[in-house]
Design a protein around this motif. Structure first.
Motif, PDB file in Angstrom:
ATOM      1  N   TYR A  43       0.828  -1.214   0.000  1.00  0.00           N
ATOM      2  CA  TYR A  43       0.000   0.000   0.000  1.00  0.00           C
ATOM      3  C   TYR A  43       0.856   1.255   0.000  1.00  0.00           C
ATOM      4  N   GLN A 113      -5.404   6.864  -4.457  1.00  0.00           N
ATOM      5  CA  GLN A 113      -6.186   5.997  -3.576  1.00  0.00           C
ATOM      6  C   GLN A 113      -5.401   5.750  -2.293  1.00  0.00           C
ATOM      7  N   SER A 116      -6.857   2.320   3.289  1.00  0.00           N
ATOM      8  CA  SER A 116      -7.806   2.314   4.398  1.00  0.00           C
ATOM      9  C   SER A 116      -7.036   2.050   5.691  1.00  0.00           C
ATOM     10  N   ASP A 118      -7.526  -0.377   7.674  1.00  0.00           N
ATOM     11  CA  ASP A 118      -7.224  -1.810   7.676  1.00  0.00           C
ATOM     12  C   ASP A 118      -5.966  -2.100   6.864  1.00  0.00           C
ATOM     13  N   GLN A 119      -5.831  -1.426   5.723  1.00  0.00           N
ATOM     14  CA  GLN A 119      -4.655  -1.633   4.888  1.00  0.00           C
ATOM     15  C   GLN A 119      -3.392  -1.070   5.549  1.00  0.00           C
ATOM     16  N   ASN A 231      -9.949  11.123   5.780  1.00  0.00           N
ATOM     17  CA  ASN A 231     -11.059  10.432   5.119  1.00  0.00           C
ATOM     18  C   ASN A 231     -11.025   8.933   5.409  1.00  0.00           C
ATOM     19  N   SER A 232      -9.813   8.359   5.419  1.00  0.00           N
ATOM     20  CA  SER A 232      -9.706   6.930   5.751  1.00  0.00           C
ATOM     21  C   SER A 232     -10.193   6.668   7.171  1.00  0.00           C
ATOM     22  N   TYR A 233      -9.852   7.560   8.088  1.00  0.00           N
ATOM     23  CA  TYR A 233     -10.312   7.399   9.478  1.00  0.00           C
ATOM     24  C   TYR A 233     -11.838   7.438   9.550  1.00  0.00           C
ATOM     25  N   ASN A 235     -13.869   6.623   7.328  1.00  0.00           N
ATOM     26  CA  ASN A 235     -14.449   5.472   6.620  1.00  0.00           C
ATOM     27  C   ASN A 235     -14.068   4.138   7.270  1.00  0.00           C
ATOM     28  N   ARG A 236     -13.582   4.197   8.493  1.00  0.00           N
ATOM     29  CA  ARG A 236     -13.143   2.969   9.175  1.00  0.00           C
ATOM     30  C   ARG A 236     -14.316   2.014   9.375  1.00  0.00           C
ATOM     31  N   ARG A 237     -13.974   0.720   9.413  1.00  0.00           N
ATOM     32  CA  ARG A 237     -14.969  -0.307   9.711  1.00  0.00           C
ATOM     33  C   ARG A 237     -15.076  -0.510  11.218  1.00  0.00           C
TER      34      ARG A 237
END
Length: 367
Positions: A43, A113, A116, A118-119, A231-233, A235-237
């Motif tokens: 990544y 991109q 995430s 997770d990544q 934005n990744s934060y 969009n966290r799961r």
């Protein structure tokens, strides 16, 4: 000629060592050597800085910072505090920068991109493999706490303990998303991130600390990269922690939050979902949204007790709390070196007592 060759060899050696410690040295201290590395991952490239040398049969302390910060702005006040010296002499430290957050990082092109969370957790094995480290004690703040938790869920055998500051293990719900979108219409990215890092009381007070971090974030040359991490934060799961369930952290965990921090409710909820025999909960008085910045001494002392409960710190290293109180907290933090005792700590500036605790009880710690 011999002297010339010797001098040249010495200069070569010096050039190979990066000295990044700039703080005044305490009496008896020697400068700490640090080396910054970059490793390619699935990544993207990840940059990290290693302080100290590996200690036999000891894990590395690995840190991961929050949104809007890098490892220096997030952790330097904590790891440069005088009280921390006893810890850093006994552990090698690895400070990870999220991609694009390191000093001098180029701005990613439009449409890039970003990984995430997770990544980002999946990049940690690449770092440990590069360094040939087999296990870690993770220290994470906010987004970094989430990343280390996700890593621990996937790689339980390599994580000996976690210190999680301001963790929110939950995905954003619809109401959270609506509020976030509404706020985005009236606030800039820096202001939204500042609201994530600090309490409203702190922001209103506009202290020297707030001014410093507002300036750091507002004038960051990589603000576009910071927005991608932000934005990744958001969009966290959901980490889906469940007390007594299969999805949980199996290692000792210390949860930390300030008493008026934006994430207080999320950390309290996280505590309710984790194994009480493995989890300590530290609510810090007068620390605001970033305890590692505002109360580094108190947080360091709690970290020492956490490490002691894992069998890594001798009680003689305890300095900030009085000796008469050390025995009480030690008995509550571990049983004959066992790592399976419940520890719930509520830190209060007003309290003057430190009773011996039992699982599920709250101990008041006055520092």
């Amino acid at each position: 000629m011999e002297n010339g060759s010797s001098s040249q060899a010495t200069m070569t050696e010096l050039q190979e060592v990066q000295i990044t410690e700039e703080r005044p040295l305490l009496p008896g201290q020697t400068p700490e050597m640090a080396k910054t590395h970059s490793v390619e991952t699935p990544y993207g490239s990840v940059t990290f800085t290693v302080y100290g040398t590996p200690k036999p049969k000891r894990p590395a302390i690995l840190t991961y910072h929050d949104v809007g910060l890098n490892y220096k702005s997030c952790f330097q006040p904590l790891f440069q505090s005088g009280d921390m010296q006893e810890i850093i002499q006994n552990f090698v430290r690895v400070h990870v920068n999220a991609p694009g957050m390191e000093e001098g990082a180029p701005v990613y092109p439009v449409g890039y991109q970003y990984p995430s969370l997770d990544q980002l957790a999946d990049t940690i094995p690449c770092i440990l493999q590069y360094l040939n480290f087999s296990s870690i004690i993770g220290v994470g703040v906010g987004a970094g706490a989430y990343i280390l938790s996700r890593y621990a869920l996937n790689h339980q055998d390599t994580v000996e303990g976690l210190v999680l500051i301001n963790i929110d293990p939950n995905a954003k719900g619809w109401m959270d998303w609506a509020a976030h979108k509404l706020t985005g219409l009236t606030s800039s990215i820096p202001e939204m991130i500042l609201g994530h890092l600090f309490s409203q009381e702190e922001l209103s007070g506009n202290s020297e600390l707030i001014q410093k971090y507002r300036n750091i974030i507002t004038h960051a040359p990589n603000i576009e990269n910071i927005e991608l991490y932000w934005n990744s934060y958001n969009n966290r799961r959901d980490l889906n922690f469940e007390r007594g369930g299969d999805i949980t952290l199996k290692c000792p965990v210390m949860l930390v939050v300030g008493d008026q921090a934006p994430h207080e409710d999320a950390v309290v909820e996280c505590n309710s979902k984790l194994d009480p025999t493995q989890t300590s909960f530290l609510k810090m008085a007068d620390s605001g949204g970033q305890p590692q910045l505002t109360q580094p001494g108190k947080l360091t002392e709690a970290f020492k007790y956490f490490l002691q409960g894992m069998g890594y710190m001798a009680s003689s290293c305890m300095t900030r709390l009085s000796r008469s109180r050390t025995a009480s907290l030690t008995s509550a933090a571990s049983i004959d070196g066992s790592r399976s005792r419940a520890r719930t700590l509520s830190q209060s500036s007003e309290s003057g007592t430190l009773p011996s605790g039992t699982p599920g009880h709250t101990m008041e710690v006055s520092c």
